[in-house]
Design a protein around this motif. Sequence first.
Motif, mmCIF file in Angstrom:
data_model
loop_
_atom_site.group_PDB
_atom_site.id
_atom_site.type_symbol
_atom_site.label_atom_id
_atom_site.label_comp_id
_atom_site.label_asym_id
_atom_site.label_seq_id
_atom_site.Cartn_x
_atom_site.Cartn_y
_atom_site.Cartn_z
ATOM 1 N N ALA A 153 -3.279 7.889 4.386
ATOM 2 C CA ALA A 153 -2.325 6.778 4.403
ATOM 3 C C ALA A 153 -1.149 7.058 5.335
ATOM 4 O O ALA A 153 -0.422 6.130 5.715
ATOM 5 N N THR A 155 -6.112 11.098 0.011
ATOM 6 C CA THR A 155 -5.731 9.688 0.126
ATOM 7 C C THR A 155 -4.348 9.542 0.748
ATOM 8 O O THR A 155 -4.129 8.700 1.635
ATOM 9 N N ARG A 213 0.813 -1.199 0.000
ATOM 10 C CA ARG A 213 0.000 0.000 0.000
ATOM 11 C C ARG A 213 0.859 1.266 0.000
ATOM 12 O O ARG A 213 0.579 2.220 -0.683
#
Length: 237
Positions: free
Chosen positions: A128, A124, A9
């Motif tokens: 994260a 985003t 990720r």
Amino acid sequence: MRQKKRTIRMTGLRSSARRGTRAEDLRQQLADEIVRGILAPGTALDETELAGRFGVSRTPVREAIRLLGASGLVETRQHRSALVARPSQEQLAAMFTVMADLEALCAGYAAVSMTARERRALETLHRAMAPLVREGDPQQFHEANVEFHALIYAGSHNPYLAELTAMTRSRLSPFRRAQFRTLGRLSRSYGEHELVVDAILKGDQTTAAAAMLGHIGTVEQAYLQYVDTETATAASA
């Protein structure tokens, strides 16, 4: 398995340049030693000695020294060893002042110029970064933080401003990275980012600029706190 998913990720948050070449790794290591005072101003940086110390050829060492020179941390001299040249507190204060103004401009412009896709990318990335705060990893947070600010520079849609801001940030990069070693700084930085992101997503130019101005101001204070802590530790050793 959980750690593997995290790695996959987070890979998307870093460009190949951010993963770092050997020269960039050396630059960061030497910059940290200069910032922490391990390498004092006036210390000669001998390429052969450094190559032996780090187990590399002289080529990446030479490139690392060149990069340090571009950041103002090294004074290069023709046909002679480069010298450590750490900026004075007055010089740093002046650079941080300009950095804060430039980043505030970028954030303000980004609030009114970012596309919907760019806003989603910024949000985003910001979300994260939350796990990095919980893990307390200053290096990974620093890498994601560089990308976070780069998205805002690009989102200003003013190429000249973005270039000027990135150049100024490069000069201050070692000092900005050092502040993440201050206790609790990752969490506070993330909270300051939250204010910036919220204002940009709302298209609030004034609030975005003010939030970024305040953020860079606390970056400077966190760095100074880090230096004071390091100095006190060295004195008591």
